[in-house]
Each structure stands twice: as C-alpha cells, then as structure tokens.
Design a protein around this motif. Sequence first.
Motif, PDB file in Angstrom:
ATOM      1  N   MET A 140       0.841  -1.174   0.000  1.00  0.00           N
ATOM      2  CA  MET A 140       0.000   0.000   0.000  1.00  0.00           C
ATOM      3  C   MET A 140       0.890   1.241   0.000  1.00  0.00           C
ATOM      4  O   MET A 140       1.941   1.252   0.606  1.00  0.00           O
ATOM      5  N   THR A 141       0.438   2.279  -0.674  1.00  0.00           N
ATOM      6  CA  THR A 141       1.147   3.550  -0.660  1.00  0.00           C
ATOM      7  C   THR A 141       0.407   4.530   0.235  1.00  0.00           C
ATOM      8  O   THR A 141      -0.801   4.711   0.104  1.00  0.00           O
ATOM      9  N   VAL A 142       1.148   5.145   1.141  1.00  0.00           N
ATOM     10  CA  VAL A 142       0.618   6.163   2.037  1.00  0.00           C
ATOM     11  C   VAL A 142       1.351   7.459   1.735  1.00  0.00           C
ATOM     12  O   VAL A 142       2.572   7.465   1.552  1.00  0.00           O
ATOM     13  N   ALA A 143       0.596   8.552   1.661  1.00  0.00           N
ATOM     14  CA  ALA A 143       1.194   9.870   1.458  1.00  0.00           C
ATOM     15  C   ALA A 143       0.963  10.703   2.707  1.00  0.00           C
ATOM     16  O   ALA A 143      -0.165  10.784   3.208  1.00  0.00           O
ATOM     17  N   LEU A 144       2.022  11.287   3.221  1.00  0.00           N
ATOM     18  CA  LEU A 144       1.917  12.218   4.343  1.00  0.00           C
ATOM     19  C   LEU A 144       2.098  13.621   3.793  1.00  0.00           C
ATOM     20  O   LEU A 144       3.042  13.894   3.047  1.00  0.00           O
ATOM     21  N   MET A 145       1.187  14.500   4.170  1.00  0.00           N
ATOM     22  CA  MET A 145       1.266  15.895   3.731  1.00  0.00           C
ATOM     23  C   MET A 145       1.523  16.765   4.957  1.00  0.00           C
ATOM     24  O   MET A 145       0.896  16.594   6.003  1.00  0.00           O
ATOM     25  N   TRP A 146       2.455  17.688   4.803  1.00  0.00           N
ATOM     26  CA  TRP A 146       2.859  18.620   5.862  1.00  0.00           C
ATOM     27  C   TRP A 146       2.773  20.002   5.243  1.00  0.00           C
ATOM     28  O   TRP A 146       3.392  20.250   4.207  1.00  0.00           O
ATOM     29  N   GLU A 147       1.986  20.908   5.833  1.00  0.00           N
ATOM     30  CA  GLU A 147       1.817  22.239   5.253  1.00  0.00           C
ATOM     31  C   GLU A 147       1.940  23.283   6.343  1.00  0.00           C
ATOM     32  O   GLU A 147       1.369  23.145   7.430  1.00  0.00           O
ATOM     33  N   ALA A 148       2.734  24.318   6.053  1.00  0.00           N
ATOM     34  CA  ALA A 148       2.941  25.401   7.012  1.00  0.00           C
ATOM     35  C   ALA A 148       2.872  26.744   6.295  1.00  0.00           C
ATOM     36  O   ALA A 148       3.159  26.840   5.105  1.00  0.00           O
ATOM     37  N   ARG A 149       2.511  27.751   7.057  1.00  0.00           N
ATOM     38  CA  ARG A 149       2.475  29.120   6.532  1.00  0.00           C
ATOM     39  C   ARG A 149       3.487  29.938   7.306  1.00  0.00           C
ATOM     40  O   ARG A 149       3.428  30.043   8.536  1.00  0.00           O
ATOM     41  N   ALA A 150       4.431  30.490   6.569  1.00  0.00           N
ATOM     42  CA  ALA A 150       5.496  31.268   7.202  1.00  0.00           C
ATOM     43  C   ALA A 150       4.978  32.628   7.651  1.00  0.00           C
ATOM     44  O   ALA A 150       3.953  33.124   7.168  1.00  0.00           O
ATOM     45  N   VAL A 151       5.698  33.217   8.547  1.00  0.00           N
ATOM     46  CA  VAL A 151       5.469  34.611   8.897  1.00  0.00           C
ATOM     47  C   VAL A 151       5.632  35.401   7.594  1.00  0.00           C
ATOM     48  O   VAL A 151       6.509  35.060   6.775  1.00  0.00           O
ATOM     49  N   PRO A 152       4.800  36.416   7.327  1.00  0.00           N
ATOM     50  CA  PRO A 152       4.896  37.158   6.065  1.00  0.00           C
ATOM     51  C   PRO A 152       6.332  37.552   5.716  1.00  0.00           C
ATOM     52  O   PRO A 152       7.083  38.049   6.558  1.00  0.00           O
ATOM     53  N   PRO A 202      11.780   8.161   2.662  1.00  0.00           N
ATOM     54  CA  PRO A 202      10.535   7.790   1.985  1.00  0.00           C
ATOM     55  C   PRO A 202      10.809   7.336   0.557  1.00  0.00           C
ATOM     56  O   PRO A 202      11.896   7.552   0.016  1.00  0.00           O
ATOM     57  N   VAL A 203       9.802   6.740  -0.076  1.00  0.00           N
ATOM     58  CA  VAL A 203       9.908   6.360  -1.479  1.00  0.00           C
ATOM     59  C   VAL A 203      10.117   7.618  -2.321  1.00  0.00           C
ATOM     60  O   VAL A 203      10.894   7.622  -3.270  1.00  0.00           O
ATOM     61  N   ARG A 204       9.437   8.685  -1.936  1.00  0.00           N
ATOM     62  CA  ARG A 204       9.530   9.962  -2.654  1.00  0.00           C
ATOM     63  C   ARG A 204       9.237  11.088  -1.677  1.00  0.00           C
ATOM     64  O   ARG A 204       8.464  10.914  -0.743  1.00  0.00           O
ATOM     65  N   ARG A 205       9.859  12.219  -1.905  1.00  0.00           N
ATOM     66  CA  ARG A 205       9.617  13.418  -1.098  1.00  0.00           C
ATOM     67  C   ARG A 205       9.677  14.619  -2.029  1.00  0.00           C
ATOM     68  O   ARG A 205      10.622  14.759  -2.806  1.00  0.00           O
ATOM     69  N   GLU A 206       8.680  15.478  -1.947  1.00  0.00           N
ATOM     70  CA  GLU A 206       8.639  16.647  -2.819  1.00  0.00           C
ATOM     71  C   GLU A 206       8.143  17.850  -2.026  1.00  0.00           C
ATOM     72  O   GLU A 206       7.224  17.736  -1.218  1.00  0.00           O
ATOM     73  N   SER A 207       8.748  19.007  -2.292  1.00  0.00           N
ATOM     74  CA  SER A 207       8.363  20.260  -1.638  1.00  0.00           C
ATOM     75  C   SER A 207       7.694  21.179  -2.647  1.00  0.00           C
ATOM     76  O   SER A 207       8.088  21.223  -3.812  1.00  0.00           O
ATOM     77  N   PHE A 208       6.702  21.930  -2.167  1.00  0.00           N
ATOM     78  CA  PHE A 208       5.958  22.874  -2.993  1.00  0.00           C
ATOM     79  C   PHE A 208       5.878  24.203  -2.261  1.00  0.00           C
ATOM     80  O   PHE A 208       5.929  24.252  -1.043  1.00  0.00           O
ATOM     81  N   ARG A 209       5.673  25.272  -3.026  1.00  0.00           N
ATOM     82  CA  ARG A 209       5.439  26.584  -2.424  1.00  0.00           C
ATOM     83  C   ARG A 209       4.184  27.162  -3.040  1.00  0.00           C
ATOM     84  O   ARG A 209       3.795  26.805  -4.147  1.00  0.00           O
ATOM     85  N   ALA A 210       3.551  28.089  -2.315  1.00  0.00           N
ATOM     86  CA  ALA A 210       2.316  28.716  -2.779  1.00  0.00           C
ATOM     87  C   ALA A 210       2.294  30.161  -2.288  1.00  0.00           C
ATOM     88  O   ALA A 210       3.088  30.538  -1.415  1.00  0.00           O
ATOM     89  N   PRO A 211       1.396  30.960  -2.849  1.00  0.00           N
ATOM     90  CA  PRO A 211       1.262  32.340  -2.370  1.00  0.00           C
ATOM     91  C   PRO A 211       1.022  32.377  -0.859  1.00  0.00           C
ATOM     92  O   PRO A 211       0.631  31.385  -0.253  1.00  0.00           O
ATOM     93  N   GLU A 212       1.236  33.540  -0.304  1.00  0.00           N
ATOM     94  CA  GLU A 212       1.067  33.780   1.133  1.00  0.00           C
ATOM     95  C   GLU A 212       2.083  33.008   1.960  1.00  0.00           C
ATOM     96  O   GLU A 212       1.817  32.619   3.089  1.00  0.00           O
ATOM     97  N   ASP A 213       3.280  32.775   1.361  1.00  0.00           N
ATOM     98  CA  ASP A 213       4.405  32.164   2.076  1.00  0.00           C
ATOM     99  C   ASP A 213       4.076  30.789   2.649  1.00  0.00           C
ATOM    100  O   ASP A 213       4.497  30.436   3.736  1.00  0.00           O
ATOM    101  N   ILE A 215       5.174  16.682   0.637  1.00  0.00           N
ATOM    102  CA  ILE A 215       4.492  15.394   0.557  1.00  0.00           C
ATOM    103  C   ILE A 215       5.558  14.307   0.536  1.00  0.00           C
ATOM    104  O   ILE A 215       6.522  14.399  -0.227  1.00  0.00           O
ATOM    105  N   THR A 216       5.386  13.328   1.405  1.00  0.00           N
ATOM    106  CA  THR A 216       6.261  12.153   1.396  1.00  0.00           C
ATOM    107  C   THR A 216       5.395  10.938   1.088  1.00  0.00           C
ATOM    108  O   THR A 216       4.259  10.836   1.556  1.00  0.00           O
ATOM    109  N   TRP A 217       5.938  10.034   0.273  1.00  0.00           N
ATOM    110  CA  TRP A 217       5.247   8.805  -0.104  1.00  0.00           C
ATOM    111  C   TRP A 217       5.969   7.634   0.553  1.00  0.00           C
ATOM    112  O   TRP A 217       7.195   7.566   0.541  1.00  0.00           O
ATOM    113  N   TRP A 218       5.187   6.701   1.087  1.00  0.00           N
ATOM    114  CA  TRP A 218       5.738   5.562   1.813  1.00  0.00           C
ATOM    115  C   TRP A 218       5.086   4.271   1.334  1.00  0.00           C
ATOM    116  O   TRP A 218       3.891   4.246   1.075  1.00  0.00           O
TER     117      TRP A 218
END
Length: 88
Positions: free
Chosen positions: A1-13, A32-43, A48-51
């Motif tokens: 089975m593949t499990v994905a863990l998502m971790w999301e934080a918002r930085a101080v402006p 992990p099998v895979r690890r990827e970082s993303f960025r979005a507006p509002e810092d 996401i890590t895949w296991w």
Amino acid sequence: MTVALMWEARAVPGRGDDLLAWVRVQRLARRPVRRESFRAPEDRVLVITWWDAPYAAELPELPEPDGELVSRPVHRWRFESAGADDPR
C-alpha cells in the motif's frame, strides 16, 4: 500500500524562502519512497512524502518549525493511494 503524508505550514509574512530552506534541510529517520516540496502564495510551504507502508504504520514526520518562522501550527494529513487515474 502507498501512504502519502502531507505537511503544510504558513510562514510569517516575507519568510517563505526561509521556511522552504528550513524544510529542505530536515532529515527523516527513514527515507521515503519519494519526497517533494511545494510553495504557494502567502508564504505557504507543502511537503508530501510517499511511503510503502500500511495506512496506520508509524512513519517519521517533519517537526514543527520554530514559532518565529511560522504564523500558525503546521497542518498534517495522511492519505492512502486510491490508484492512478487515467489522465484523459
């Protein structure tokens, strides 16, 4: 089975780059099998890590960053794969 863990934080402006740099140097107790970082507006930064593990498995997760770096507590989610979708 593949499990994905998502971790999301918002930085101080204005500290999104610092948060992304902090995330990238964090090491997990296991690789992990895979690890990827993303960025979005509002810092915001998302990791996401895949296991290859059962849904309820005990898996290493990224810690909470220093309170001076984030504007709120980290959000965390766990998902199990529902299979690949046809991209059509």
